[in-house]
Structures are given as C-alpha cells and as structure tokens.
Design an enzyme around this catalytic site. Structure first.
Site, mmCIF file in Angstrom:
data_model
loop_
_atom_site.group_PDB
_atom_site.id
_atom_site.type_symbol
_atom_site.label_atom_id
_atom_site.label_comp_id
_atom_site.label_asym_id
_atom_site.label_seq_id
_atom_site.Cartn_x
_atom_site.Cartn_y
_atom_site.Cartn_z
ATOM 1 C CG HIS A 86 -1.785 1.294 1.374
ATOM 2 N ND1 HIS A 86 -3.005 1.305 0.579
ATOM 3 C CD2 HIS A 86 -1.499 2.390 1.907
ATOM 4 C CE1 HIS A 86 -3.409 2.441 0.885
ATOM 5 N NE2 HIS A 86 -2.596 3.204 1.699
ATOM 6 C CG ASP A 165 -12.172 3.569 5.607
ATOM 7 O OD1 ASP A 165 -11.588 4.337 6.488
ATOM 8 O OD2 ASP A 165 -11.873 3.436 4.461
ATOM 9 N NE ARG A 172 -10.132 10.572 8.741
ATOM 10 C CZ ARG A 172 -9.268 9.628 8.228
ATOM 11 N NH1 ARG A 172 -9.621 8.572 7.625
ATOM 12 N NH2 ARG A 172 -8.167 9.978 7.813
ATOM 13 C CB SER A 187 -8.610 5.209 7.264
ATOM 14 O OG SER A 187 -8.777 4.855 5.815
ATOM 15 C CE LYS A 191 -9.035 1.987 3.081
ATOM 16 N NZ LYS A 191 -9.114 3.554 2.873
HETATM 17 N N1 URA Z 1 -5.680 6.573 2.736
HETATM 18 C C1 URA Z 1 -6.733 6.085 3.324
HETATM 19 O O1 URA Z 1 -7.079 5.115 2.791
HETATM 20 N N2 URA Z 1 -7.270 6.514 4.290
HETATM 21 C C2 URA Z 1 -6.804 7.701 4.958
HETATM 22 O O2 URA Z 1 -7.216 7.901 6.148
HETATM 23 C C3 URA Z 1 -5.667 8.265 4.471
HETATM 24 C C4 URA Z 1 -5.463 7.902 3.058
#
Ligand code: URA
Length: 438
Positions: A86, A165, A172, A187, A191
């Site tokens: 990621h 999320d 947010r 977050s 995932k």
């Molecule tokens: N990427 C995400 O998936 N979540 C965040 O809060 C910030 C960047």
C-alpha cells in the site's frame, strides 16, 4: 443503552482527553455503520480524536472494529503467504501496476485493493480503468477466485469491505479531519486486513508531493502502521520514500499505464524501478520465498528479465475484462488530441521538478479529481518529464503536455514550465529510499 454508551458521553470523554474503552469504540463504529449515530455526532468525535489523539491500544481497537464492520475476505484456502503493498500516495506513482504482477510472477499471491485519485495524488484504479474494458469492481467471490487462479487481483473497495471506513472517510474529507495519524492508520489498516492479507508492505511517502509532507510525521505514521500490523498478527514493514519530484517520467492515467508496461518490458525509469524493487524485496521476504534481500532482488530481476512479469500483467488485464492487446499496441489506450512540448528556456541542469506543481497541472488537465464524485479524463497528462540532475540544452523539451483541447493546453504551459528549475550547476536528487521501519 447505559448513559456512558450515549454518543454525547463518548464524545465528551474524548473531548476531555480520556482514552476510550473498547466498548465505546465499538459503539461508535457500530453507530456509524448501522446509522445509530448522526453525522454530526460522528464528526464531533472525529474532531475530538483529531485534537486529542488515541493511544496505540485505542487505535488497534478502532482498526479491528472498522475491519469487522463488514465482510473479511477469506483467502486461507489459497496456498502461500498473501502479501499486499500500500502506498500513501504520490505523483506519478505507478509502482502497483508493475509490482503486483511482478511479485505474483515470483510465486507470491497478491490481493491488492487500491484507491482512486483524490486531490493531487493519482489513483491506481483510475490508471487501470484507462485500459478499455478493465473492471475494478469485482465481487468478493470473483476476487478470491482470481487470486486462486492467477495469483493476483487489483480491485477497488467493495461495499462489503470495511463499510465504516467508507462512511468515516467521507465525513473526514469534508470536516478537515483527514490528517490524524490514528484515523489514517485505522482507515488504511482496516481495509488491508479486510482484504484478507497475511502480511503487508507499506510505501510511506514524504516530501512536497506526498500526503504527509514532513519526514518526521511520515516516520510517525510508518511506526504506527507497522505497530498495528504487528498487533493484528500481520507482519508489516514500511519503507519511507521521498516524493520530492514525480516518480518516473509520466503523470496521468493512460500515459502511466504505458510507462508501467515499458517497465515490465525491462525499460522502466531508474527511480520507478528502485522503488518497485525495494518494495518487492520486502514482499518476497515476508512471503518467505526468498532467503535474504540479495536472493529476493535476484528473483525479482530474473522474473522481470524472463518476461514472466509482463505475461502476468497481460493475464491480469484479460482476467478483469480489459483489452490485453494494449500491451503490444498503445494506440488502443485513450489518447489526447492536443500535444505540445514545454521547451527549456536556457541550457543547464534540472535542479528541481516541483511534484505538487506538476500534480496541479495534471489535475487541471482533467487527469485527477477535485472531489470524490468528479470524473477523470484517462487520456490527458504529462510525458517525457526530465529528472533532477539531467542536463538540458535551450529549447529541449522538459516534458510534453497532453490535453483534451487547445484552451486547456495553453493554460497548462506556463505552470508546467514554472515547475522546473534549471541551473548552471548539477545537483544530486535527494535519496529516494530513506528508511525501513519494521
Ligand atoms: N488513505 C486511506 O485509505 N485512508 C486515510 O485516512 C488516508 C489515506
């Protein structure tokens, strides 16, 4: 409901700087996912968390609750250690397009769930969707079956995975509470854990083109993410990488797919390959298919040279409904009608290519989105970007702008030229791979 489980009591406790109990965090996430909390109560708590922070225990609890707010993909029946990568997002970051098929071709299953571009950063899903027919919206059943069959899938966040999320991120985004380390950690990690990974490698970018511009904050984020991975039983490593100039020589969508295909053919730019191999080494080590970093690097390079990584990319495109012939014929990708070179105003050495300025140009050309619901023009962007340290003669192209019409092209030229600095003396680009956090 006891009075301590009322949203206002939980908000007040965080407002006053207390650590929330696991049942309070569970009530919050349940309330967000199932509708028991109003948006204004949820955002009040998000702002309290933003201002007061969370302990590592609270962050781990929030991550677990968000992960469990939906389905958790079960990949246990697929042999091998499933490893994903990621990135926190950058400019010209097409690493996933090269890395996922490369690592899969080395024998490591790669379940990859990516995001769309937002603000100045590009998104892997938008790049993939520039390939005619490519479907990023696989069902969970299709996703698992594809990983079992070809060892790799690249999908978007499905409605069933970590729905809390999706809701919290949207809140947010419009309440100035994105840049909170516990909220970012929960977050991202909720995932990643929901997609069924066994281990994770993170590319945490810092610098002017990154989401976290300060190296200190990026380091803090990397440490927090790695700690959550460990606490959740998923070995996680993070590389801090510099985003002080665009990665590679293209910024856009289809133009980045072309650069990724060339990288898979062994003709990738040095910086893109350095980040790809550095992350790939740790994926192979975490998957236990390599004995040490030198062995991992050798396997990646041999697989790339054999053509197996490119073949896996082709298979991936075909499996997800895309046109695999794009690999041999770039004219099948969307192309912009208006192209113009940006000439160097004088001879010298490139000493700066401002990634944020380039990203803003790409955004205004239509390659990115200013808000989540905006659509993307897959054809437009920039190619042939000169890199810091390279020599140029007056009039040489610093890059080529690809636009949808003449007005957008004309508007893009001055800010593109201003993004480059040319000096009489060369400078060394800042080191790309900064630190490993494990
Ligand atoms: N990427 C995400 O998936 N979540 C965040 O809060 C910030 C960047």
């Amino acid at each position: 409901m006891t009075s301590s489980a009322f949203p206002q009591s939980i908000i007040a406790r965080k407002r006053d700087g207390h650590a929330l109990a696991p049942e309070e965090i569970a009530a919050f996430v349940r309330g967000v996912a199932q509708g028991g909390w109003t948006d204004y109560q949820a955002t009040a708590l998000l702002m309290a968390i933003f201002l007061r922070g969370m302990t590592p225990e609270e962050t781990v609890c929030l991550t677990g609750q968000m992960m469990s707010s939906g389905v958790v993909a079960d990949l246990t029946g697929i042999p091998g250690v499933k490893v994903d990568k990621h990135s926190t997002g950058g400019v010209g970051d097409k690493v996933s397009l090269v890395l996922a098929p490369l690592v899969a071709a080395c024998g490591v299953p790669v379940p990859m769930m990516s995001g769309r571009g937002l603000g100045h950063t590009g998104g892997t899903l938008d790049k993939l969707e520039s390939i005619p027919g490519f479907r990023v919206g696989l069902s969970l059943t299709e996703y698992v079956a594809q990983i079992r069959r070809i060892g790799v899938a690249m999908i978007g966040q499905t409605a069933e995975l970590a729905p809390a999320d999706r809701k919290l991120y949207a809140l947010r985004d419009v309440t100035a509470t994105v840049e909170s380390i516990p909220l970012i950690c929960a977050s991202i990690m909720s995932k990643k854990l929901a997609e069924g990974v066994d281990a994770l490698v993170l590319d945490v970018k810092f610098g002017r083109g990154a989401f976290m511009q300060s190296r200190t904050r990026a380091h803090e984020l990397a440490v927090a993410l790695v700690a959550i991975g460990r606490a959740m039983g998923r070995p996680t490593r993070a590389l801090l990488t510099s985003m002080e100039q665009p990665l590679g020589r293209t910024v856009g969508n289809a133009v980045e797919v072309v650069e990724a295909i060339e990288a898979l053919q062994g003709r990738g730019p040095a910086d893109l390959m350095a980040v790809t191999y550095a992350l790939g080494v740790h994926m192979l080590l975490l998957a236990r298919v390599a004995s040490d970093p030198a062995d991992a690097r050798r396997r990646l390079e041999t697989t790339m040279a054999s053509g197996a990584a490119l073949a896996r990319f082709r298979e991936l495109v075909a499996a997800q409904g895309g046109d695999p012939a794009v690999v041999d014929d770039y004219s099948r990708l969307p192309r912009a009608g208006y192209l113009r070179d940006v000439p160097a105003p004088h001879s010298g050495y490139v000493t700066d290519v401002d990634p944020m300025a380039i990203a803003q140009v790409a955004l205004r050309l239509g390659a990115g989105r200013s808000h989540a619901a905006a659509s993307v023009d897959h054809a437009v962007g920039l190619t042939g970007l000169k890199k810091v340290g390279e020599a140029v003669q007056a009039g040489d192209p610093l890059c080529t702008v690809h636009a949808r019409d003449n007005a957008l092209l004309d508007a893009a030229l001055p800010p593109t030229a201003a993004a480059f600095k040319i000096d009489s003396r060369p400078v060394q680009p800042s080191p790309l791979i900064d630190e490993l956090v494990e």
